[in-house]
Design a protein around this motif. Sequence first.
Motif, PDB file in Angstrom:
ATOM      1  N   SER A 249      54.871 -59.731  13.806  1.00 13.34           N
ATOM      2  CA  SER A 249      55.910 -58.710  13.843  1.00 13.34           C
ATOM      3  C   SER A 249      56.105 -58.271  15.283  1.00 13.34           C
ATOM      4  CB  SER A 249      55.510 -57.511  12.973  1.00 13.34           C
ATOM      5  OG  SER A 249      56.462 -56.478  13.058  1.00 13.34           O
ATOM      6  N   LYS A 851      63.800 -58.725   6.556  1.00 13.11           N
ATOM      7  CA  LYS A 851      62.721 -59.130   7.441  1.00 13.11           C
ATOM      8  C   LYS A 851      63.132 -59.130   8.910  1.00 13.11           C
ATOM      9  CE  LYS A 851      60.524 -62.013   3.919  1.00 13.11           C
ATOM     10  NZ  LYS A 851      60.044 -63.387   3.584  1.00 13.11           N
ATOM     11  N   ASN A 894      64.458 -57.018  15.881  1.00 15.39           N
ATOM     12  CA  ASN A 894      63.137 -56.741  15.335  1.00 15.39           C
ATOM     13  C   ASN A 894      62.821 -57.731  14.232  1.00 15.39           C
ATOM     14  OD1 ASN A 894      62.730 -53.781  16.582  1.00 15.39           O
ATOM     15  ND2 ASN A 894      64.819 -53.945  15.814  1.00 15.39           N
TER      16      ASN A 894
END
Length: 895
Positions: A249, A851, A894
């Motif tokens: 992430s 996601k 992101n």
Amino acid sequence: MLASYVKSLRAAFLVISFICISILSLPQSAGNSTTVMGTVVDPSGAVIPNATVEIRNPVSGFERITTTDNAGRFAIPNVPFNPYHLVARTQGFAAYAQDVDVRSVVPITLTIGLKLQSSETVTVESDAGDLLENSPTFHTDVDKNLFDKLPLESQSSSVSSLVALSAPGNAADSNGMFHGLGDHAENSFSVDNQPITDQFSKTFSNQIPLDAVQSLEVISGAPPAEYGDKTSMVINVTTRSGQGMTKPSGSVTASYGSFGSSNETFNLGYGGAKWGNFVSISGLNTGRFLDGPEFQVLHDKGDQENLFDRVDYQFSTADSIHLNLGFTRSWFQNPNSLDAETASSWNGLVAANGGLGPDGLPVGPADQRSQIKTFNIAPSWTRLLSNTTVFTLGTFIRHDQYNYYPSGNPFADLAPAGLQSETVGQNRTLTNAGIRPEVSYVKGIHNLKVGALYQQTFLNENDSLGIVDPTFNDPANPNYNPVLAPYDLTRGGGLFTFRGHTDVKELALYARDSITKGNWSFNLGLRGDFYNGLVTHREAEPRLGIAYNIKPSGTVLRVSYARVLETPFNENLVLSSIGCDSPVLNPLLGCAVQNTTPLAPGWRNEFHVGLEQAFGKYLVFSGEYIWKYTHNAYDFSILGATPITFPVAWDRSKIPGFAGRISVPNLHGFSGLVVFSSVAARYFTPQLSGAGAVPSAPSGVFRIDHDEKFNQTAHLQYQFGKHGPWLGFNWRYDSGLVAGSVICAGGNCNNGPLGSTGIVDTSILSPDQQFEAGLFCGAVRPIAPGAGNPTGTPISSSLGPNLCPASQYGSTLISIPGPGTENDDKNPARVAPRHLFDLAVGDDNLFHGDKRRWSAQVTVINLANKVSLYNFLSTFSGTHYVTPRTITGQIGFNF
């Protein structure tokens, strides 16, 4: 001396390298956080997989959610010290809630039993009790969820900017710096339990990127025994970790804004149940790196590159390691005044020579620059000795190299009105290496911590100075000093060089027990410091704090005391300690004391009385009144118009004040934070040591420029929906710091030779300095240097140039005392009050992705484009303006 320095540095590096290798070869939690873990079971004792476990602190904004594995187990690593509200849920069972107080690196292990769903009501939301901390130590907690939406002024020192805006007790200063509770630079950072007590601002060192920070705890109360050196304010930083991120992430962001400022960042976290890595890389380029002496931006370009990496690895249920790595490089110009931009013209001798200096070369504008390189290596090992006891061994090495480059033509460094008569160059290094063993024990009512800290700081200073003012040491002057003749560049001389080195050794031993018994909380501690630098000093330091929680009214009362050792600043410590004994450096540094002794540690007694009050579950107030009495009180003196500063020590200081915080937890998308303070900073002569000039203080006491009657920051934030757009707004009010050399009619402040109570003579200031101060005489204002008027025009009246009747004299930027009323203690000149407004709007999920998310943000600093000063001709910080209106747009991806 150089060989000795290299030998000492090599020895320290070998010691740290050996420790690092030893640790990494062993089968951690960071020093300011721990792991909350446990098992979720049903009424029969069978484990429950896929249950949701959430912990959050409604005041700091911290929130973390995880799910149990097939064995019903969960683990939430890197939880900063704080009280939390924990909730566990799963389908078919009643929700479970409890409060969890994280106060030690000892992991917290829970067994959570869920009951079958029934009509019975279980309270899972936060209440008034969750807003209170029954702690004797006044502090402020700020999590990433809050500061991600906080408009920040300084991109290159964003951590300092965050502290100044979000924690009470801070008087905002230029270049991202702040005065913590009436002291200058008596603040320390603890980054994952690594102490950093040297200067941490962009004119001394390089900070870690804000992108790498998970949360901050800012201690404004009496410091517990584990903190020393510089404790006016202690900032505990917990960095971000990749542990537990089974899916990588991260984010990529790019921004562009006013003054050609661009900033690119990349961060990535990934890992598993037993390991993790988090890396942050960023780069900044801007046309306004520092706060300048003019509201107009002149000669102020700079860039910065940052790399931060955190590695966590758990070898077994008992052993784990943690490693922080960092490198930052910054390069920046020293901002020019309009005088410095027209240096070839304002000096009469140069102008008469067709803009050529004494060496026959064109002078041109000043072109002073700096470069700072910082690297940091900090490994630590944690050993779980039992369910109640943890041993931690941390080591670190941090290195700063600061280079200051004068103008290519040294005569361009000459500043008007005697502000700077020398050209200066500097190459300074500071290397801090240390080791910190610590044992934490938690059982029953006791939370015990016992430890030691040994560190060595290697200082190496290389300076060069030369006279560039032909009037400074004129042979025709009766005060002519033949010792300076070889270093007078205006008469064919060369540069004087200074080489200084010292090795500062420090050992601290400490023990602290936090005891919780019913509604009472006690913090009992003792610290012993052994300082061995240019002088030696030993100090025993008791620390005591008591808090009582009146639960029916939602009130916490607290009182605390601390005896602390304040160590001298390490930046230019050698030069400032022994330079004034040199017959050459004494007049060049503007020394006010003769036969100085090296700067020695000071000692302080401080007393705190505080109150915390919750108003339902919607608002909590926390405030503290502070008295601080210090022997050997420190500050800085600045060399001319350069960023080079010297530590100085005064006989003593008295600093009373108050600070407070109001927090509004998230309420239907709205949250708020208000911090405020009022701090007096009264310093007493004589100056005991250090280079630099003594301010005029006939009464023997003066208010230093950390003194501010009142300041406050209000931050309001609103989130539209759970994942919709958001808005963040700041309102900052400063009543104004004590100003420097302001002209006034009578009193103790500066005035020209023709001045009196009824007449003001401003001739000791150049027209540009008068312009910077916002001076006026009736309707007449000064004109700054510019095209067609290279020297500028001073204020004037029928009395003549630079002369003004006191009844017509004033300033738009400085509050100047009335005729004959100025007093360095009771009524000093101050920067005029100012209101500054900042705004940020954004959306963290523009296209409603799951996601992968796109984000966008626009930030406006100084929304009203307010023209205001931080300070004016301060002996300790010079002249600086606040940031003009700055608009920045950012886009991010992101994943």
